[in-house]
Design a protein around this motif. Structure first.
Motif, PDB file in Angstrom:
ATOM      1  N   CYS A   1     -25.851  48.760  29.243  1.00  0.00           N
ATOM      2  CA  CYS A   1     -26.754  49.747  29.571  1.00  0.00           C
ATOM      3  C   CYS A   1     -27.796  50.283  28.807  1.00  0.00           C
ATOM      4  O   CYS A   1     -27.590  50.452  27.456  1.00  0.00           O
ATOM      5  CB  CYS A   1     -25.779  51.144  29.986  1.00  0.00           C
TER       6      CYS A   1
ATOM      7  N   CYS B   1     -26.982  54.326  27.320  1.00  0.00           N
ATOM      8  CA  CYS B   1     -25.844  54.661  26.424  1.00  0.00           C
ATOM      9  C   CYS B   1     -25.280  53.482  25.669  1.00  0.00           C
ATOM     10  O   CYS B   1     -24.541  53.536  24.649  1.00  0.00           O
ATOM     11  CB  CYS B   1     -24.641  55.148  27.205  1.00  0.00           C
TER      12      CYS B   1
ATOM     13  N   CYS C   1     -24.883  52.040  35.437  1.00  0.00           N
ATOM     14  CA  CYS C   1     -23.700  52.119  34.454  1.00  0.00           C
ATOM     15  C   CYS C   1     -22.731  52.852  34.965  1.00  0.00           C
ATOM     16  O   CYS C   1     -22.658  54.038  35.227  1.00  0.00           O
ATOM     17  CB  CYS C   1     -24.449  52.732  33.054  1.00  0.00           C
TER      18      CYS C   1
ATOM     19  N   CYS D   1     -22.142  56.002  32.232  1.00  0.00           N
ATOM     20  CA  CYS D   1     -23.164  57.324  32.258  1.00  0.00           C
ATOM     21  C   CYS D   1     -23.927  57.451  33.481  1.00  0.00           C
ATOM     22  O   CYS D   1     -24.640  58.395  33.475  1.00  0.00           O
ATOM     23  CB  CYS D   1     -23.954  57.410  30.912  1.00  0.00           C
TER      24      CYS D   1
HETATM   25 ZN    ZN Z   1     -24.714  54.173  30.545  1.00  0.00          ZN
END
Ligand code: ZN
Length: 158
Positions: free
Chosen positions: A31, A34, A3, A6
């Motif tokens: 993701c 997040c 991702c 994050c």
């Molecule tokens: Zn993420």
């Protein structure tokens, strides 16, 4: 696929379809940590790019060689491996998408320097001194001076 928001390692493919011109597969990913959504493209590596060196010798472009010289310039600078990989990938992408069958080692060097300039002033000077092979100490001093002006680096670290 990691991702980009994050850095979580696990993302799920929500949708997968060819692009309009049918030269790539576009994937929508999400993701699982997040929840951010982003897009990736899968493309065929179409061509081998040939690097033309300053003595006119030619050799196929290889990421590993590029990685080696960048890593050498960055040694003992405590720079994230990931940052170095990003720089190398960025240069590789520029080389491969230039549309040219041949690219000069000079042009690749400029791309690397552009990336290193932002990343680390010492690595930048190291790379430049190899790549530009300064003829005289005076030339190097002048160059290092301009870097210090730009980066505000500590000359004792060089
Ligand atoms: Zn993420």
């Amino acid at each position: 696929m990691r991702c980009p928001f994050c850095a979580h390692d696990d993302t799920q493919v929500k949708d997968s379809r060819p692009t309009e011109d049918n030269t790539a597969i576009r994937r929508r990913r999400q993701c699982s940590s997040c929840g951010a959504r982003f897009t990736t493209f899968e493309r065929i590596q179409l061509r081998e790019v040939t690097v033309v060196k300053s003595d006119d010798a030619r050799e196929p472009f290889e990421r590993s060689k590029l990685e080696q010289s960048v890593t050498l310039a960055c040694r003992k600078r405590g720079i994230d491996r990931e940052k170095i990989d990003q720089l190398v990938s960025g240069v590789q992408r520029q080389v491969e998408t230039s549309g040219e069958a041949e690219i000069s080692s000079l042009a690749i060097g400029e791309m690397v320097m552009e990336g290193l300039r932002v990343l680390d002033s010492v690595a930048y000077i190291r790379f430049a001194s190899v790549y530009r092979s300064f003829n005289e100490a005076k030339d190097f001093e002048e160059f290092a001076g301009t870097v210090r002006d730009v980066a505000g680096g500590d000359p004792d670290n060089v």
